[in-house]
Motif scaffolding. Sequence first.
Motif, PDB file in Angstrom:
ATOM      1  N   SER A  16     142.809  84.229  37.020  1.00 29.60           N
ATOM      2  CA  SER A  16     142.211  84.751  38.220  1.00 29.60           C
ATOM      3  C   SER A  16     141.530  84.222  39.214  1.00 29.60           C
ATOM      4  N   GLN A  17     140.739  84.695  40.202  1.00 28.64           N
ATOM      5  CA  GLN A  17     139.945  84.096  41.167  1.00 28.64           C
ATOM      6  C   GLN A  17     138.971  84.141  41.183  1.00 28.64           C
ATOM      7  N   LEU A  18     137.401  83.665  41.821  1.00 34.12           N
ATOM      8  CA  LEU A  18     136.654  83.966  42.502  1.00 34.12           C
ATOM      9  C   LEU A  18     135.974  82.421  43.394  1.00 34.12           C
ATOM     10  N   ARG A  19     135.142  84.213  44.552  1.00 29.61           N
ATOM     11  CA  ARG A  19     135.401  83.777  45.932  1.00 29.61           C
ATOM     12  C   ARG A  19     133.167  83.092  45.641  1.00 29.61           C
ATOM     13  N   ILE A  20     132.910  81.965  45.875  1.00 33.77           N
ATOM     14  CA  ILE A  20     132.154  81.693  46.303  1.00 33.77           C
ATOM     15  C   ILE A  20     131.038  82.508  47.529  1.00 33.77           C
ATOM     16  N   ILE A  21     129.948  82.859  47.968  1.00 27.36           N
ATOM     17  CA  ILE A  21     130.254  84.099  48.334  1.00 27.36           C
ATOM     18  C   ILE A  21     128.954  83.279  50.052  1.00 27.36           C
ATOM     19  N   GLY A  22     128.606  82.220  49.664  1.00 27.06           N
ATOM     20  CA  GLY A  22     127.660  81.285  49.983  1.00 27.06           C
ATOM     21  C   GLY A  22     127.443  80.071  50.299  1.00 27.06           C
ATOM     22  N   GLY A  23     126.500  80.005  51.404  1.00 25.54           N
ATOM     23  CA  GLY A  23     126.037  78.342  51.819  1.00 25.54           C
ATOM     24  C   GLY A  23     127.547  77.658  51.843  1.00 25.54           C
ATOM     25  N   ARG A  39     133.322  86.980  31.438  1.00 20.30           N
ATOM     26  CA  ARG A  39     133.449  87.968  33.144  1.00 20.30           C
ATOM     27  C   ARG A  39     132.561  87.816  34.138  1.00 20.30           C
ATOM     28  N   PRO A  40     133.316  87.051  35.157  1.00 18.91           N
ATOM     29  CA  PRO A  40     131.999  86.221  35.920  1.00 18.91           C
ATOM     30  C   PRO A  40     131.233  87.622  36.425  1.00 18.91           C
ATOM     31  N   THR A  41     129.573  86.993  36.946  1.00 17.16           N
ATOM     32  CA  THR A  41     129.171  87.644  37.889  1.00 17.16           C
ATOM     33  C   THR A  41     129.990  88.234  38.987  1.00 17.16           C
ATOM     34  N   GLY A  42     129.724  89.979  38.800  1.00 19.43           N
ATOM     35  CA  GLY A  42     131.095  90.365  40.370  1.00 19.43           C
ATOM     36  C   GLY A  42     130.047  89.986  42.045  1.00 19.43           C
ATOM     37  N   ASP A  43     131.131  89.609  42.889  1.00 17.01           N
ATOM     38  CA  ASP A  43     130.300  89.176  44.570  1.00 17.01           C
ATOM     39  C   ASP A  43     128.933  90.528  44.593  1.00 17.01           C
ATOM     40  N   ARG A  44     129.289  91.449  44.441  1.00 16.14           N
ATOM     41  CA  ARG A  44     128.066  92.014  44.935  1.00 16.14           C
ATOM     42  C   ARG A  44     126.714  92.198  43.890  1.00 16.14           C
ATOM     43  N   ILE A  45     126.770  91.956  42.872  1.00 20.33           N
ATOM     44  CA  ILE A  45     125.564  91.894  41.582  1.00 20.33           C
ATOM     45  C   ILE A  45     125.084  89.977  42.640  1.00 20.33           C
ATOM     46  N   ARG A  46     126.241  89.041  42.875  1.00 17.19           N
ATOM     47  CA  ARG A  46     126.035  87.988  43.372  1.00 17.19           C
ATOM     48  C   ARG A  46     125.084  87.927  44.099  1.00 17.19           C
ATOM     49  N   GLU A  47     125.730  88.675  45.379  1.00 16.54           N
ATOM     50  CA  GLU A  47     124.749  88.506  46.878  1.00 16.54           C
ATOM     51  C   GLU A  47     123.444  89.229  46.472  1.00 16.54           C
ATOM     52  N   THR A  48     123.090  90.742  45.520  1.00 15.60           N
ATOM     53  CA  THR A  48     121.815  90.501  45.500  1.00 15.60           C
ATOM     54  C   THR A  48     120.449  89.411  44.930  1.00 15.60           C
ATOM     55  N   ALA A  67     128.669  78.766  31.422  1.00 16.90           N
ATOM     56  CA  ALA A  67     129.021  79.298  32.540  1.00 16.90           C
ATOM     57  C   ALA A  67     129.879  79.606  32.919  1.00 16.90           C
ATOM     58  N   GLY A  68     130.695  80.073  32.183  1.00 19.73           N
ATOM     59  CA  GLY A  68     132.610  80.133  32.294  1.00 19.73           C
ATOM     60  C   GLY A  68     133.273  80.479  33.723  1.00 19.73           C
ATOM     61  N   SER A  69     133.276  81.254  34.511  1.00 23.40           N
ATOM     62  CA  SER A  69     133.968  80.390  35.398  1.00 23.40           C
ATOM     63  C   SER A  69     133.225  79.611  36.352  1.00 23.40           C
ATOM     64  N   GLY A  70     131.895  79.773  36.639  1.00 23.77           N
ATOM     65  CA  GLY A  70     131.023  78.741  37.579  1.00 23.77           C
ATOM     66  C   GLY A  70     130.419  79.567  38.452  1.00 23.77           C
ATOM     67  N   ALA A  71     130.750  81.208  38.295  1.00 16.42           N
ATOM     68  CA  ALA A  71     130.720  81.956  39.232  1.00 16.42           C
ATOM     69  C   ALA A  71     129.011  81.521  39.814  1.00 16.42           C
ATOM     70  N   LEU A  72     127.876  81.278  38.546  1.00 15.96           N
ATOM     71  CA  LEU A  72     126.611  81.690  39.148  1.00 15.96           C
ATOM     72  C   LEU A  72     126.379  79.822  39.410  1.00 15.96           C
ATOM     73  N   GLY A  73     126.351  78.727  38.553  1.00 16.19           N
ATOM     74  CA  GLY A  73     126.148  77.494  38.600  1.00 16.19           C
ATOM     75  C   GLY A  73     126.887  76.995  40.187  1.00 16.19           C
ATOM     76  N   VAL A 132     117.324  79.046  35.629  1.00 15.05           N
ATOM     77  CA  VAL A 132     118.667  79.571  34.356  1.00 15.05           C
ATOM     78  C   VAL A 132     119.113  80.667  34.677  1.00 15.05           C
ATOM     79  N   PHE A 133     120.429  80.415  34.302  1.00 14.31           N
ATOM     80  CA  PHE A 133     121.238  81.895  34.067  1.00 14.31           C
ATOM     81  C   PHE A 133     121.527  82.070  33.087  1.00 14.31           C
ATOM     82  N   ILE A 134     121.580  83.428  32.053  1.00 12.97           N
ATOM     83  CA  ILE A 134     121.924  84.014  30.745  1.00 12.97           C
ATOM     84  C   ILE A 134     122.615  85.016  30.818  1.00 12.97           C
ATOM     85  N   ASP A 135     123.345  84.464  30.735  1.00 12.60           N
ATOM     86  CA  ASP A 135     124.846  85.612  31.162  1.00 12.60           C
ATOM     87  C   ASP A 135     125.905  85.456  29.584  1.00 12.60           C
TER      88      ASP A 135
END
Length: 205
Positions: A16-23, A39-48, A67-73, A132-135
């Motif tokens: 699957s694909q993950l899109r970095i949304i900022g920075g 289960r990567p944290t979705g774009d909408r939640i990450r944006e918030t 870390a999973g997909s690395g969406a948060l880190g 710290v991210f706990i997901d």
Amino acid sequence: MPRSPIAPSKPAPITSQLRIIGGQWRGRKLSFPAVDGLRPTGDRIRETLFNWLAPELAGARCLDVFAGSGALGLEALSRGASYSLLLERDHLAAQSLRNNLQLLKASAGHLVQTDSLHYLRQGNSGEPFNLVFIDPPFALNLWAGVIDALEQGHWLAEDASLYIEMPRNQLIATPPNWRLHRDKQAGQVSYRLYYRQTGQPESTP
């Protein structure tokens, strides 16, 4: 002569694909494997979430416990964090994280392939973490063990920010010095941001 039978080729892993949304890496798309429980944290939640965290990210030391997909880190690194420690047990997900760290030339990201709870219970002898991210995989119900290990193992800076993702309506006990700052829901997911304090405010369920 009869032809030798040809061994069936292994199916290509589903990705699957993950899109970095900022920075600095905004818009970069990264692949990750379809691993059970990932289960990567979705774009909408990450944006918030990263809007909430914007004042705190510059120079922050981040710990992505599952870390999973690395969406948060990786998103935190993209937005100015100085260091991100990524913990991931699954070997396919860990290899994908290694590849993506190299692809991004993210020298401030460090991956440890490990059982996250076991790793945290060993304690931290280095500099504590600001964010710290706990997901965790929801089915494993690891929140309580992780929270206890973080507090007991000297992982947390005194004023650390802690993000927790959980199923909607899940009740999770947090230490008395964790103050709930923000709380939202998206679909069947609830997500919360806590601030750790040196005082002793009332416990938040």
